[in-house]
Design a protein around this motif. Structure first.
Motif, PDB file in Angstrom:
ATOM      1  N   ASP B 342       0.810  -1.215   0.000  1.00 41.53           N
ATOM      2  CA  ASP B 342       0.000   0.000   0.000  1.00 41.53           C
ATOM      3  C   ASP B 342       0.843   1.265   0.000  1.00 41.53           C
ATOM      4  O   ASP B 342       0.327   2.355  -0.198  1.00 41.53           O
ATOM      5  CB  ASP B 342      -0.883   0.047   1.255  1.00 41.53           C
ATOM      6  N   PHE B 343       2.131   1.100   0.270  1.00 42.56           N
ATOM      7  CA  PHE B 343       2.951   2.267   0.550  1.00 42.56           C
ATOM      8  C   PHE B 343       4.327   2.065  -0.051  1.00 42.56           C
ATOM      9  O   PHE B 343       4.862   0.972   0.003  1.00 42.56           O
ATOM     10  CB  PHE B 343       3.056   2.413   2.080  1.00 42.56           C
ATOM     11  N   PRO B 344       4.898   3.105  -0.653  1.00 38.95           N
ATOM     12  CA  PRO B 344       6.253   2.932  -1.175  1.00 38.95           C
ATOM     13  C   PRO B 344       7.245   2.900  -0.019  1.00 38.95           C
ATOM     14  O   PRO B 344       7.290   3.835   0.785  1.00 38.95           O
ATOM     15  CB  PRO B 344       6.453   4.182  -2.042  1.00 38.95           C
ATOM     16  N   THR B 356       5.639  11.274   2.923  1.00 38.67           N
ATOM     17  CA  THR B 356       5.330  10.501   1.714  1.00 38.67           C
ATOM     18  C   THR B 356       3.876  10.692   1.298  1.00 38.67           C
ATOM     19  O   THR B 356       3.580  10.884   0.118  1.00 38.67           O
ATOM     20  CB  THR B 356       5.622   9.005   1.955  1.00 38.67           C
ATOM     21  N   VAL B 357       2.965  10.636   2.282  1.00 34.90           N
ATOM     22  CA  VAL B 357       1.542  10.775   1.979  1.00 34.90           C
ATOM     23  C   VAL B 357       1.276  12.102   1.274  1.00 34.90           C
ATOM     24  O   VAL B 357       0.464  12.190   0.354  1.00 34.90           O
ATOM     25  CB  VAL B 357       0.704  10.658   3.265  1.00 34.90           C
ATOM     26  N   PRO B 362      10.603  10.796  -1.679  1.00 31.64           N
ATOM     27  CA  PRO B 362      11.505  10.654  -2.817  1.00 31.64           C
ATOM     28  C   PRO B 362      10.767  10.969  -4.123  1.00 31.64           C
ATOM     29  O   PRO B 362       9.593  10.654  -4.264  1.00 31.64           O
ATOM     30  CB  PRO B 362      11.906   9.182  -2.764  1.00 31.64           C
ATOM     31  N   ASP B 367       8.647   5.977  -8.807  1.00 30.72           N
ATOM     32  CA  ASP B 367       8.122   5.766  -7.456  1.00 30.72           C
ATOM     33  C   ASP B 367       6.604   5.718  -7.442  1.00 30.72           C
ATOM     34  O   ASP B 367       5.950   6.578  -8.023  1.00 30.72           O
ATOM     35  CB  ASP B 367       8.556   6.928  -6.542  1.00 30.72           C
ATOM     36  N   ASP B 368       6.067   4.729  -6.753  1.00 28.45           N
ATOM     37  CA  ASP B 368       4.665   4.793  -6.371  1.00 28.45           C
ATOM     38  C   ASP B 368       3.713   4.901  -7.559  1.00 28.45           C
ATOM     39  O   ASP B 368       2.710   5.612  -7.492  1.00 28.45           O
ATOM     40  CB  ASP B 368       4.466   6.022  -5.451  1.00 28.45           C
ATOM     41  N   LEU B 369       4.040   4.220  -8.647  1.00 25.86           N
ATOM     42  CA  LEU B 369       3.199   4.370  -9.837  1.00 25.86           C
ATOM     43  C   LEU B 369       2.015   3.427  -9.855  1.00 25.86           C
ATOM     44  O   LEU B 369       1.031   3.685 -10.517  1.00 25.86           O
ATOM     45  CB  LEU B 369       4.049   4.124 -11.100  1.00 25.86           C
ATOM     46  N   MET B 370       2.140   2.324  -9.130  1.00 23.49           N
ATOM     47  CA  MET B 370       1.098   1.312  -9.257  1.00 23.49           C
ATOM     48  C   MET B 370       0.181   1.257  -8.060  1.00 23.49           C
ATOM     49  O   MET B 370       0.573   1.514  -6.940  1.00 23.49           O
ATOM     50  CB  MET B 370       1.730  -0.056  -9.441  1.00 23.49           C
ATOM     51  N   SER B 371      -1.032   0.897  -8.346  1.00 25.88           N
ATOM     52  CA  SER B 371      -2.028   0.697  -7.313  1.00 25.88           C
ATOM     53  C   SER B 371      -1.622  -0.523  -6.475  1.00 25.88           C
ATOM     54  O   SER B 371      -0.966  -1.432  -6.974  1.00 25.88           O
ATOM     55  CB  SER B 371      -3.343   0.460  -8.027  1.00 25.88           C
TER      56      SER B 371
END
Lengths: 442, 503
Positions: B342-344, B356-357, B362, B367-371
């Motif tokens: 759920d979280f990078p 981050t939220v 970063p 980073d954080d592209l996918m569900s």
């Protein structure tokens, strides 16, 4: 830096002319959801500063929801909206719009109340402006020119890499970088590629922006004693409302949902338009204002380019009060708000993204609308009630009759990649790590 | 005797396919049917030997499962107001124009060309027969007598082939499957930092808490004489839950051009066998034996069973391959299950989490592209069809009577839109998955142009500290030949449906 601005023109439709307006709007598309960028009414493709635009009839199916709060259903006029996101100054754009699309705009606006064929188009549009209360731009300063130049840059690199793949695949990163930089230098020298430098930031805009940057915190600081005193009462009342607000979970009509879907997923990016009524009472109104002003402030001054919190798929978004441009008008008249956005991927992934990555913000801003799944402490739960939230959102979604995006096939991530590629190319001093990271973008 | 807890699953009420793949019954055949005579169809359904999910000792030698499309429920006489409680995806069906577009079912994949399930050959129900080879024919015969013939117009029999855990391209298949949290032991969590194979029961079985800790929408009925037998809804005890212990079944006939696949990779590799195998493995994201392309991590992934081979082949995430240099970002298994959370990363403090939220963490490109994957899992129950063609034999040109082969893809999920459709749309068919562009799934992609993206037939092999390699001009290896969304009811719901039109 050339800042981005948004415009929105909102006018009530003459009931007798609605069908005609719908026909006109349909004539701007090749098919539902597929705009003709060269249509004769508004030839979108001719505008070099227009990123996205839409025309729609704000056909809100949920006005009767106020009934759950014991309120009479207001007789709202049916509105027509024309909105878009542009580079630079709104005035200049409206002038250009009136120049290039005079006939088309007159035909469209003549379906609205109070338009006469002799009216000055620009003046009429300005009178019907409906400014956003909160606005989000994916990457402030990235102009449509820049998007196009950088897309062309990437295409040129891709072709070059294909032609020279066998040699380049064996080369160390720094040499590849040097070779590509030399190639691009040649291409720009013979004007086969353009990589324009950034325009200076307009002074007036800069002053306003700086005042906004400083002004809001100062106001907040001044109001702090009052806010501290009011906070316990506010929270008490909020909790009370959160527990007692009537629940409303009708599922969305299948035909409505199918009609929405017909216009979606033709491009890698989609439009989203939604509308609803605010819950009654001053607290909900003030909360909405407070949250949206905060969102606007954060989006304008704080967020990192390409990111709205953790969400990286939104090109442009805005919140608008419908029927009352000035917030104070809300107390008496309009208590409806609309949300418009341009996002990458399907609506299902968009909704999931919001639930999982920005649920707190979504709850804070949307939970003041009637029928939103129950929240706690304004930011908790709410949209985490996934099915109810998705039904709620789909029910409030408006079909968007015409939607234009100047760069079909490019997502916000594509734009970011292209910008990063360009920055890397133009950089003379990169560490080995930076060069490797840059190479991975190609 | 203690009363069973409310959320304890009554296995006798669940169709067995949810719990078992029936692998030991190596013969299977699916009857895709249209209802000719509703009364006869209901009569057949009332006596059909539908298998439940109870463990049996010795294991059964036959099994039968039944599932209905929305038009099928209608044809049986289920009230429109009841059907309205099912999901939009189920009611609208797989062939709706917008869904077809999202799923990549356009051009040669378009429903109008389908062998079944298309606009011209809509299906009402599927009856699935599983048995030991020696028991199979007798079982089918015994289950399909005069009432059957009176009830159904036989649309089509789909035959299957036992390829012993290998899919037609020659790769071990079915290695990664979610493990259902039958006892609902896992607490619903807002954020999970670890990838796990244990998934909330409600993701696969209607009527129970899903990964959001909520119950997925399904038809809830006001109690009346016709539905007294149905279980109450856990979240609305005054209502009868028609969905409880049932789920949705997605079926797609995926024809695989095995020759085209192996001939293509061999051409790309210039005839070098080892390189061809490497490219094929890169496209799939596993070796033919099923081994991951990224190193096995120290800790096993929770919920990967007891078989050491199964545990080992699942013991990885892509966290240690952030550049895609070991397993390309666009590899089939990395698209189908990115194994993210759920979280990078794992924030070490509340402050870091907040940063981050709010998007100040970063700023890496990928980073954080996918569900988060835990909301997008499916339980796969498909079987292969058509006779086996070994990769080494696939290089020969096709004989004139080359049989068709492929996969009868079957998956179970409680939310078609969020699970199957999301995976197919956002991860498989998307030309923009994980920051890529110009490529769709190397195996499943239809490689059709999309507006502004004329080319989607690329496959990129990322490399560390070197220019990536691009494979271009991928042909379409998999053709969609049929498909439909079904409701796989509980046995109680089945009895309700079988009485629906009888007054």
């Amino acid at each position: 830096m050339t800042p981005q601005t948004q415009f929105m023109i909102l006018a009530p439709i003459m009931p007798a002319r609605e069908a005609e307006l719908r026909q006109l709007l349909a004539s701007m598309n090749h098919a539902p959801g597929r705009v003709n960028p060269d249509n004769t009414l508004i030839p979108f493709a001719q505008f070099d500063t227009l990123h996205v635009a839409r025309l729609l009839i704000l056909d809100d199916q949920t006005t009767a929801d106020v009934g759950v709060h014991g309120l009479p259903v207001p007789a709202y006029p049916l509105y027509f909206a024309l909105l878009g996101d542009i580079d630079g100054n709104e005035n200049a754009f409206l002038q250009e719009l009136a120049r290039r699309a005079a006939v088309g705009l007159s035909m469209l606006f003549s379906c609205c109340e109070g338009f006469t064929s002799t009216a000055d188009l620009v003046a009429w549009m300005k009178r019907h402006r409906s400014p956003a209360i909160a606005n989000y731009v994916n990457c402030r300063g990235r102009t449509l020119w820049q998007v196009r130049e950088e897309a062309a840059l990437r295409d040129a690199l891709e072709n070059y890499l294909t032609r020279h793949a066998s040699a380049l695949e064996k080369m160390p990163p720094r040499e590849i970088h040097a070779q590509l930089a030399a190639f691009i230098k040649e291409e720009t020298a013979i004007s086969r590629l353009m990589l324009s430098a950034e325009e200076p930031t307009p002074l007036g805009w800069w002053i306003k922006d700086t005042l906004h940057l400083i002004g809001l915190p100062v106001l907040l600081l001044l109001a702090l004693p009052l806010l501290i005193v009011a906070a316990p009462f506010y929270l008490l009342r909020l909790r009370q409302l959160e527990k007692t607000d009537p629940a409303l979970y009708p599922s969305v009509d299948q035909a409505w949902s199918d009609a929405l879907a017909l216009g979606e997923d033709h491009d890698v990016t989609n439009q989203f338009s939604a509308m609803g009524s605010l819950k009654p009472g001053l607290l909900r109104l003030l909360t909405t204002l407070g949250v949206l002003l905060t969102v606007n402030y954060a989006a304008r001054h704080l967020v990192r380019p390409g990111r709205l919190g953790r969400i990286r798929s939104i090109h442009f978004a805005r919140w608008v009060f419908i029927g009352g441009a000035k917030p104070w008008a809300l107390v008496k008249t309009a208590r409806r708000a609309a949300f418009f956005s341009n996002y990458d991927g399907s609506v299902e992934s968009y909704m999931d993204d919001f639930i999982n990555k920005a649920g707190f913000g979504l709850n804070a801003s949307f939970s003041n609308a009637i029928g939103y799944p129950r929240t706690n402490w304004l930011v908790l739960d709410g949209c985490a009630d996934e099915c109810k939230y998705k039904e709620y959102l789909r029910r409030h979604t408006l079909p968007t009759q015409v939607w234009y995006k100047a760069y079909p096939g490019l997502t916000a991530i594509d734009l970011e990649r292209n910008t990063r590629i360009r920055c890397g190319l133009e950089s003379a001093s990169m560490s080995n790590e930076e060069i490797s990271a840059w190479l991975a973008l190609l | 005797m203690a009363r069973p807890a409310m959320n304890q699953v009554d296995y006798a009420d669940v169709q067995g396919l949810l719990r078992f793949g029936y692998k030991h019954m190596t013969q299977a055949r699916y009857a895709l049917l249209r209802i000719k005579n509703a009364a006869a169809a209901r009569a057949w359904l009332r006596t059909a030997p539908v298998s439940n999910a109870m463990l049996m000792n010795p294991p059964p030698t036959t099994a039968l499962q039944v599932a209905f499309t929305a038009p099928g429920l209608r044809a049986l006489g289920v009230a429109e107001s009841v059907i309205a409680g099912f999901s939009h995806a189920f009611r609208g069906g797989m062939t709706q124009e917008n869904r077809a577009r999202e799923l990549g079912d356009v051009a040669d994949n378009a429903p109008e060309y389908w062998h079944w399930g298309g606009p011209a050959n809509e299906v009402h129900l599927v009856v699935m027969f599983f048995a030991d080879p020696q028991a199979f024919d007798a079982f089918v015969q015994a289950s399909t007598g005069d009432v059957w013939n009176e009830a159904f117009a036989e649309a089509q029999w789909l035959h299957t082939e036992n390829l012993d855990g290998v899919e037609p391209f020659g790769f071990a298949d079915g290695i990664s499957q979610p493990q259902l949290d039958w006892e609902s032991q896992q607490q619903a969590a807002h954020i999970r930092y670890d990838y796990s194979n244990v998934v909330a029961l409600g993701e696969f079985l209607l009527g129970y808490c899903n990964e959001y800790g909520k119950l997925t929408d399904r038809p809830l009925l006001d109690p009346d004489a016709a539905n007294t037998d149905l279980l109450p809804a856990l979240d609305a005890p005054a209502k009868k839950d028609l969905g409880r212990n049932g789920t949705y079944l997605v079926m797609r006939q995926l024809e695989q051009d095995v020759r085209a696949f192996w001939q293509f990779v061999h051409r790309q590799a210039g005839g070098n066998e080892a390189e061809a195998q490497m490219l094929a493995a890169a496209m799939v994201g596993r070796t033919r034996a099923g081994d991951a392309l990224v190193p096995v991590q120290q800790q096993p992934i929770p919920g990967t069973g007891t078989n050491p081979e199964q545990i080992r082949q699942n013991q990885f995430t892509f966290d240690h391959d952030p550049s895609g240099a070991r397993c390309p970002f666009g590899a089939h298994v990395r698209r189908a299950n990115p194994r993210n959370t759920d979280f990078p990363g794992r924030p070490t403090s509340l402050l870091k989490k907040l940063i981050t939220v709010l998007g100040f963490g970063p700023q890496g490109f990928r980073d954080d592209l996918m569900s988060s994957v835990r909301f997008h899992r499916i339980l796969r129950r498909g079987r292969e069809y058509g006779c086996e063609l070994k990769p080494e034999d696939a290089l020969a040109p096709a004989p004139p009577d080359d049989p068709r082969r492929g996969l009868h893809f079957i998956c179970l999920n409680a939310n078609i839109a969020r699970q199957f459709e999301f995976i197919q749309n956002a991860w498989m068919a998307s030309s923009k998955f994980s920051g890529l562009t110009g490529e769709t799934d190397p195996l499943l992609g239809n490689h059709q142009p999309v507006p502004g993206c004329p080319v989607t037939s690329v496959f990129t092999v990322q490399r560390d500290n070197a220019l990536r390699q691009r494979v271009t001009g991928l042909p379409q290896f998999v053709m969609v030949r049929g498909g439909a969304y079904f409701f796989l009811p509980s046995l109680r719901a089945l009895r309700y449906i079988a009485r629906a039109g009888d007054q």
